[in-house]
Scaffold this active site. Structure first.
Site, mmCIF file in Angstrom:
data_model
loop_
_atom_site.group_PDB
_atom_site.id
_atom_site.type_symbol
_atom_site.label_atom_id
_atom_site.label_comp_id
_atom_site.label_asym_id
_atom_site.label_seq_id
_atom_site.Cartn_x
_atom_site.Cartn_y
_atom_site.Cartn_z
ATOM 1 N N GLY A 121 0.830 -1.194 0.000
ATOM 2 C CA GLY A 121 0.000 0.000 0.000
ATOM 3 C C GLY A 121 0.867 1.246 0.000
ATOM 4 N N ARG A 122 0.352 2.312 0.596
ATOM 5 C CA ARG A 122 1.062 3.586 0.585
ATOM 6 C C ARG A 122 2.460 3.478 1.198
ATOM 7 N NH1 ARG A 122 -0.740 8.718 4.264
ATOM 8 N NH2 ARG A 122 -1.031 6.964 5.689
ATOM 9 N N ILE A 123 2.554 2.845 2.370
ATOM 10 C CA ILE A 123 3.843 2.737 3.042
ATOM 11 C C ILE A 123 4.726 1.712 2.345
ATOM 12 C CG2 ILE A 123 4.974 2.086 5.206
ATOM 13 C CD1 ILE A 123 2.548 3.258 6.668
ATOM 14 N N SER B 146 0.597 -8.254 -2.544
ATOM 15 C CA SER B 146 -0.620 -7.508 -2.242
ATOM 16 C C SER B 146 -1.772 -8.137 -3.003
ATOM 17 C CB SER B 146 -0.479 -6.035 -2.644
ATOM 18 O OG SER B 146 -1.712 -5.349 -2.493
ATOM 19 N N ARG B 147 -2.945 -8.175 -2.400
ATOM 20 C CA ARG B 147 -4.103 -8.763 -3.073
ATOM 21 C C ARG B 147 -4.482 -7.996 -4.333
ATOM 22 N NH1 ARG B 147 -8.601 -9.233 1.565
ATOM 23 N NH2 ARG B 147 -7.825 -7.118 1.905
ATOM 24 N N THR C 269 7.359 -2.822 11.044
ATOM 25 C CA THR C 269 6.986 -1.491 11.524
ATOM 26 C C THR C 269 5.483 -1.284 11.363
ATOM 27 O OG1 THR C 269 7.491 -0.545 9.348
ATOM 28 C CG2 THR C 269 9.240 -0.472 11.012
ATOM 29 N N ARG D 166 2.217 -3.866 12.497
ATOM 30 C CA ARG D 166 1.481 -4.268 13.694
ATOM 31 C C ARG D 166 2.058 -5.583 14.200
ATOM 32 N NH1 ARG D 166 0.025 0.138 13.221
ATOM 33 N NH2 ARG D 166 -2.061 1.045 13.299
ATOM 34 N N GLU E 253 2.841 -3.104 24.747
ATOM 35 C CA GLU E 253 3.527 -1.823 24.685
ATOM 36 C C GLU E 253 3.048 -0.919 25.815
ATOM 37 O OE1 GLU E 253 3.103 -0.053 20.830
ATOM 38 O OE2 GLU E 253 4.013 -1.740 19.787
ATOM 39 N N HIS F 82 8.155 1.824 19.082
ATOM 40 C CA HIS F 82 7.013 2.237 18.263
ATOM 41 C C HIS F 82 7.124 3.708 17.848
ATOM 42 C CE1 HIS F 82 2.579 1.050 17.355
ATOM 43 N NE2 HIS F 82 3.095 1.806 16.398
ATOM 44 N N GLY G 48 7.411 4.629 14.524
ATOM 45 C CA GLY G 48 7.116 4.782 13.104
ATOM 46 C C GLY G 48 6.398 6.065 12.751
#
Length: 317
Positions: free
Chosen positions: A153-155, A174-175, A233, A235, A264, A283, A285
């Site tokens: 995706g975007r990242i 990616s699907r 980075t 989940r 966390e 965490h 990111g």
């Protein structure tokens, strides 16, 4: 006057990131800087809240907590999704949940900071220099190596673009990705098994859903090269953390660079802290001034719209 409570402001900067004075006499703003391991203590701290402002998924806003907050009227979260908030339970109470924009590039940048630091042994080299020493090891280059992007995706696309700039071969999963669209970006579409087997770096950038939850476990680590770096980075719920510790301990993979964890903040007894070949960050990111200013400013806009009788950026269950 409404009571606005901002949760989990670890850096104590939330009040500087938006012009909260615009709320004037319509609302007071309280900041909670600490994380509560005791749910009763959390309930007491936010008992009078009419509005909760959540910083990503740092605090779980579940059905029981929502039921115990009779004055709660609005929840605002940074980002346009938050798996830690029970949106359905909130909506049943007539409580809308609104989100904000989040910048993608800070996570792309942190991903590459971790990859570069690992391949060039920066933590060890910096520690040696500060201790009065000099070079202690050999780094490795990236050019000609293979980067596997799980979640394009975007990242994921941002990470891939940088990888191409370093002269890497990039595989992507990616699907929605087709062979033609992948080729147009200069990358190659691959299934998970192929990507894991061929990549020198495997980086996760998936959203959490029923298909991606626990996607990477013991079998997947076994398919990776024993020299490969695993990067997460995204989940922690995407992986089996226990299986990762075992893979690192046994040398099944070459290392792991992690910014997200099952618990966390990471407790000081966590096995990852003593597991070899790890590079861990708390965490970070999305934690940049630019991101905070964007998200808290939109959180303020959401609250102002609600006070004016309308809603913006509403999230659905």
């Amino acid at each position: 006057m409404k009571n606005v409570v901002i949760l989990d402001d670890y850096q104590e900067v939330a009040l500087e990131m938006a012009d909260w004075a615009r709320l004037g006499s319509r609302a007071s703003v309280k900041v909670v800087n600490r994380r509560f391991s005791d749910r009763n203590a959390l309930k007491q701290a936010i008992a009078q809240a009419n509005v909760l402002v959540c910083n990503r998924e740092r605090t779980r806003i579940d059905r029981d907590l929502i039921a115990d907050l009779p004055d709660l009227e609005l929840i605002v979260t940074s980002g346009m999704q938050n798996k830690a908030i029970d949106i359905a339970a909130a909506n049943e109470r007539g409580i809308p949940v609104c989100g904000t924009a989040m910048l993608g590039y800070p996570t792309v940048e942190l991903t590459w900071a971790l990859i570069l630091a690992f391949f060039r042994n920066l933590p060890s080299e910096i520690a040696s220099l500060k201790a009065g020493g000099w070079q202690v090891g050999l780094g490795h280059g990236l050019q000609g190596k293979t980067l596997g992007i799980v979640g394009y995706g975007r990242i994921g696309k941002g990470v891939a673009k940088a990888g191409l700039g370093f002269g890497m071969n990039v595989l992507a999963l990616s699907r929605s990705l087709t062979a033609d669209s992948a080729a147009a970006d200069g990358v190659q579409k691959a299934d998970l098994d192929t990507l894991l087997a061929k990549s020198d770096v495997v980086s996760l950038h998936l959203n959490v859903n029923s298909e991606s939850r626990g996607l990477i476990g013991a079998k997947q680590f076994e398919r990776m090269k024993n020299t490969a770096l695993f990067v997460n980075t995204a989940r922690s719920i995407l992986i089996d953390e226990t299986a990762l510790v075992e893979a690192l301990t046994k040398g099944t993979i070459g290392g792991a660079a992690l910014d997200v964890f099952d618990e966390e903040p990471l407790p000081n007894y966590h096995p990852l802290l003593s597991t070899p070949k790890t590079l861990l960050t708390p965490h970070l990111g999305y934690v940049t001034e630019e991101n905070y200013r964007a998200s808290y400013s939109e959180a303020l806009e959401n609250i102002e719209a609600w006070l004016d009788g309308s809603l913006t950026r509403v999230l659905t269950a």
